[in-house]
Design an enzyme around this catalytic site. Structure first.
Site, PDB file in Angstrom:
ATOM      1  CG  HIS A   1       0.295   6.352  -0.368  1.00 28.10           C
ATOM      2  ND1 HIS A   1      -0.690   7.165  -0.874  1.00 28.10           N
ATOM      3  CD2 HIS A   1      -0.306   5.596   0.586  1.00 28.10           C
ATOM      4  CE1 HIS A   1      -1.842   6.918  -0.239  1.00 28.10           C
ATOM      5  NE2 HIS A   1      -1.639   5.956   0.639  1.00 28.10           N
TER       6      HIS A   1
ATOM      7  CD  GLU B   1      -5.831   5.318   0.586  1.00 28.48           C
ATOM      8  OE1 GLU B   1      -4.821   5.999   0.860  1.00 28.48           O
ATOM      9  OE2 GLU B   1      -6.136   4.280   1.209  1.00 28.48           O
TER      10      GLU B   1
ATOM     11  CG  HIS C   1      -1.828   1.177   1.338  1.00 27.27           C
ATOM     12  ND1 HIS C   1      -3.144   1.151   0.939  1.00 27.27           N
ATOM     13  CD2 HIS C   1      -1.613   2.433   1.807  1.00 27.27           C
ATOM     14  CE1 HIS C   1      -3.697   2.348   1.156  1.00 27.27           C
ATOM     15  NE2 HIS C   1      -2.782   3.143   1.686  1.00 27.27           N
ATOM     16  CD  GLU C   2       1.551   3.539   3.684  1.00 22.77           C
ATOM     17  OE1 GLU C   2       1.799   4.650   3.184  1.00 22.77           O
ATOM     18  OE2 GLU C   2       0.469   3.260   4.241  1.00 22.77           O
TER      19      GLU C   2
END
Ligand code: MG
Length: 497
Positions: free
Chosen positions: A269, A295, A265-266
């Site tokens: 980003h 997001e 997920h990160e």
């Protein structure tokens, strides 16, 4: 990229502001990852002095004058973007009286401590007076900022430029019924499990670290050169600039997907920041444009790639090599472990089917709070009823209900819908990527992500904040925010796949 003379003067002033942001980001990262505990009081002094200094530079009359003059000239898209971004920031800063900002800062500082205690003791009444005050102040913020139709529009815009209550209503009018239909069929057919044995299996932290590093390497994360992976209790991404981007994940010692998908997920980003055009370096445009678009990038990698069958098949050998307890597990079994579906009480643990229903609960409540349509004392009961209505379960404690999120204690009313924007936009991106790259699944299966990274760079990343979110989507994909692809993705994966 920047040739106009006035714009060059603007950039010179903006570079000082950027430098303060660079320092603040580094201090923020250090606070979460490195700082000895007692450093916090002095760090607080330094951080607030820097914030005051930044505000002074931003509200400098000379800067506004330059922006006004520049806006009358013939500017290219980057230059127009720069004027838009700075004027927007100045407009927001000017609109809010210093007294109000100060009061909000003070009350949210106290509220965070009260919220933590209230959650720990499962005592809503402890938090209630703070929330009451915060809502009152947020209503004032909305009035000072101004809005066309709904006061909540003003708050949404703080987190997602240009997003309105009507936009969010329109998205949820599709998602609410659509998601609930998918959910009830998934639960009925029980092809996807509600729980999985692997959730309780312990892992060796060092092995897990190596696995995360290896997967990030496969994705093309420039570890060491321009990027880092560290540890924090809540995973996050921070960037000092285009060439220094840092992510964290957590290692709880069991249920390894939590650590893995935290990192993935990160990474999503981080890649956004890493792939911003180098020509925008050290300018106010060298930032992802909004929380929702940001997001969309993290959810794209986490869900559309990380939880997909081609990826699980492709990465299977690497998983087994690093986590020996997976030897007896098949790729299909791991796919089900990554994609279990069940209505749960806690948003941060929700699967991709139910996640947006959690956001809908918060959106409905925030609207009613801002409209003054719900008393703070009634909030827990209204929360529980909404959970029951949308997800079919009722919290048995405040901790698992109205007190679970930190956001309201920080005054972040209007933030939650950006999570749903992220989910919806990530599916739109997938839809277009599949059209433009029909062999996407094959590439993912071969763990070849060059084209995927290039596609995201061209469509989203390289622009930084040059275009406002809605304009960016229109330019890159010729459409508005549209929940259709997200619904089709869920149906395809969970009902037909
Ligand atoms: Mg995120």
């Amino acid at each position: 990229m920047f040739s106009n003379k006035k714009i060059k003067e603007v950039l010179k002033k903006a570079r000082t502001i950027w430098s303060l942001d660079h320092a603040s980001s580094l201090m923020g990262w250090d606070l979460e990852v490195n700082m000895p505990k007692e450093g916090v009081s002095e760090r607080g002094i330094a951080a607030s002095e820097i914030a005051v200094l930044r505000q002074k530079l931003l509200l400098d009359g000379e800067l506004s004058k330059l922006l006004d003059e520049a806006s009358k000239e013939n500017l290219n898209d980057y230059e127009k973007g720069l004027v838009r971004v700075l004027r927007r920031e100045i407009r927001i800063a000017r609109a809010l009286p210093p007294d109000l900002v100060q009061e909000l800062t003070r009350i949210t500082q106290e509220a965070r401590i009260a919220w933590r205690e209230a959650k720990y003791k499962d005592d809503y009444e402890r938090f209630e007076p703070y929330l009451e005050k915060i809502v009152e102040l947020e209503k004032k913020v909305a009035e000072y900022l101004g809005y066309e139709k709904h006061p909540y529009d003003a708050l949404l815009d703080l987190y997602e430029e240009g997003l309105t209550t009507d936009d969010v209503e329109k998205i949820f009018s599709v998602l609410e019924s659509g998601v609930r239909k998918v959910l009830s069929r998934v639960l009925e057919e029980s092809r996807f499990p509600r729980e999985h044995e692997l959730e309780n299996v312990r892992y060796d932290v060092e092995s897990m670290k190596r696995l995360n590093m290896r997967i990030l390497e496969i994705f093309g994360y420039p570890l060491g050169a321009r990027a880092r992976l560290d540890i924090s209790s809540h995973p996050f991404t921070t960037h000092m600039g285009i060439r220094d981007v840092r992510i964290t994940t957590r290692y709880e010692g069991f249920d390894f997907k939590r650590s893995l998908f935290g990192a993935i997920h990160e990474f999503g980003h981080a890649l956004y920041e890493l792939q911003i055009d180098e020509g925008l370096m050290a300018t106010p445009l060298a930032n992802g444009v909004s929380l929702g678009i940001h997001e969309s990038q993290s959810r794209f990698w986490e869900n559309m790639i990380g939880r997909s069958k081609p990826f699980v098949n492709g990465i299977y050998k690497t998983l087994v090599e690093n986590l020996s307890f997976l030897k007896e597990r098949s790729p299909d079994d791991l796919y089900l472990y990554f994609n279990s579906v069940k209505p749960s009480l806690i948003r941060t643990e929700a699967d991709e089917v139910t996640y947006n229903l959690h956001i809908l609960v918060r959106f409905r409540l925030e609207l009613r709070m801002i409209e003054g349509d719900v008393k703070m004392g009634e909030l827990p009961a209204v929360w529980d009823d909404l959970m029951d209505e949308l997800l079919g379960i009722r919290p048995k404690s405040y901790r698992d209900g109205v007190l679970q999120d930190i956001h309201w204690s920080m005054g972040s009313i209007g933030y939650f819908p950006t999570y749903t924007i992220g989910n919806v936009v990530s599916a739109q991106i997938r839809h277009h990527m599949l059209k433009d790259m029909p062999d996407l699944h094959d590439k993912v299966n071969k763990l070849d992500f060059n084209e995927v990274r290039r596609y995201l760079r061209e469509k989203i990343h390289k622009w930084g904040s040059t275009y406002a979110p809605k304009e960016l989507l229109m330019r890159s994909f010729g459409e508005e925010i549209n929940p259709g692809p997200f619904m089709r993705y869920l149906e395809e994966k969970y009902l037909k796949g």
